[in-house]
Design an enzyme around this catalytic site. Structure first.
Site, PDB file in Angstrom:
ATOM      1  CB  VAL A  88      -0.990  -0.083   1.118  1.00  5.32           C
ATOM      2  CG1 VAL A  88      -1.704   1.526   1.287  1.00  5.32           C
ATOM      3  CG2 VAL A  88      -1.916  -1.153   1.011  1.00  5.32           C
ATOM      4  CB  CYS A  89       4.174   2.163   1.539  1.00  7.91           C
ATOM      5  SG  CYS A  89       3.541   1.513   3.324  1.00  7.91           S
ATOM      6  N   PRO A  90       3.821   2.218  -1.385  1.00  7.83           N
ATOM      7  CG  PRO A  90       4.288   0.367  -2.974  1.00  7.83           C
ATOM      8  CD  PRO A  90       4.153   0.942  -1.525  1.00  7.83           C
ATOM      9  CD  GLU A 123      -0.985   5.575   2.111  1.00  9.66           C
ATOM     10  OE1 GLU A 123      -2.068   6.090   2.379  1.00  9.66           O
ATOM     11  OE2 GLU A 123       0.028   5.205   2.779  1.00  9.66           O
ATOM     12  CB  ILE A 124       5.191   7.005  -1.537  1.00  9.55           C
ATOM     13  CG1 ILE A 124       5.416   6.735  -0.355  1.00  9.55           C
ATOM     14  CG2 ILE A 124       6.439   7.707  -2.357  1.00  9.55           C
ATOM     15  CD1 ILE A 124       6.556   5.748   0.180  1.00  9.55           C
TER      16      ILE A 124
END
Length: 214
Positions: A50-52, A54-55
């Site tokens: 999920v993090c990439p 959002e980034i």
């Protein structure tokens, strides 16, 4: 948990990767006080899923933030070397190549702790049950998906904290920036679902009557 809303944002000095390639050792939050708004967001881990998304969502909208005089800063509990390696990896392989805003290393967990987004728990000399199994299960010390909007005076004006599976909406972050800046300029408050260009209201009884009679 005591809220951080309307309080001075905790300053920090830490290692970070800037411009997607340069490691600096003394990156501070206070360098932006007085000149820029700051959108400070925390994410759990490098090299995850999920993090990439959002980034990249923040990066894809970076011009919208820049035109509003907002500095984006990302933080996780990974090392600056881990951030750097992830930044060199192409998007197609799970990396975040092309991201230009600063990514801070909170390897000591102090920034996440001070902002109230640190998951997990410390266990020193845990008790053991018969058979050698720990009676208390430690949990990893990583950051929840926290987001903080900090004004030019260094005051936290908006915050949002999501659990790990729940990605954030970048357009909602932009909406909150617009609302704050509109309030600062006009003195009018922003009602539910307000977006830039819509009618706001004065914080008075007459103001709410006028709003509903628009």
């Amino acid at each position: 948990m005591n809220t951080l809303i309307s309080r001075k944002a905790h300053n920090f000095t830490a290692s970070a990767v800037i411009n997607g390639k340069d490691i600096v050792q003394n990156f501070t939050l206070e360098q932006f006080h007085g000149s820029k708004y700051v959108l400070l967001f925390f994410y759990p881990k490098d090299f995850t899923f999920v993090c990439p998304t959002e980034i990249y969502a923040f990066q894809e909208n970076i011009k919208s933030f820049e035109m509003r005089n907002v500095q984006i800063i990302a933080v996780s509990t990974d090392t600056e070397q881990s951030h750097w390696a992830w930044l060199q990896m192409p998007k197609e392989k799970g990396g975040i190549d092309g991201v230009t805003f600063p990514i801070v290393s909170d390897i000591n967990k102090t920034i996440s702790h001070n902002y109230g987004v640190l998951s997990g728990n410390w266990i020193c000399n845990p008790p053991y049950e018969e058979g050698g199994q720990s009676s208390t299960e430690p949990r990893e010390l990583i950051a929840y998906r926290g987001l903080f909007l900090i004004d030019k005076k260094g005051i936290i004006r908006h915050l949002l904290i999501n659990d790990f599976p729940l990605g954030r909406n970048v357009h909602e972050a932009i909406r909150m920036i617009d609302a704050l800046q509109y309030y600062e300029k006009s003195g009018e408050v922003c009602p539910a679902n307000w977006t830039k260009g819509k009618k706001a209201m004065k914080a008075t009884h007459r103001g709410i009557v006028d709003y509903y009679n628009k």
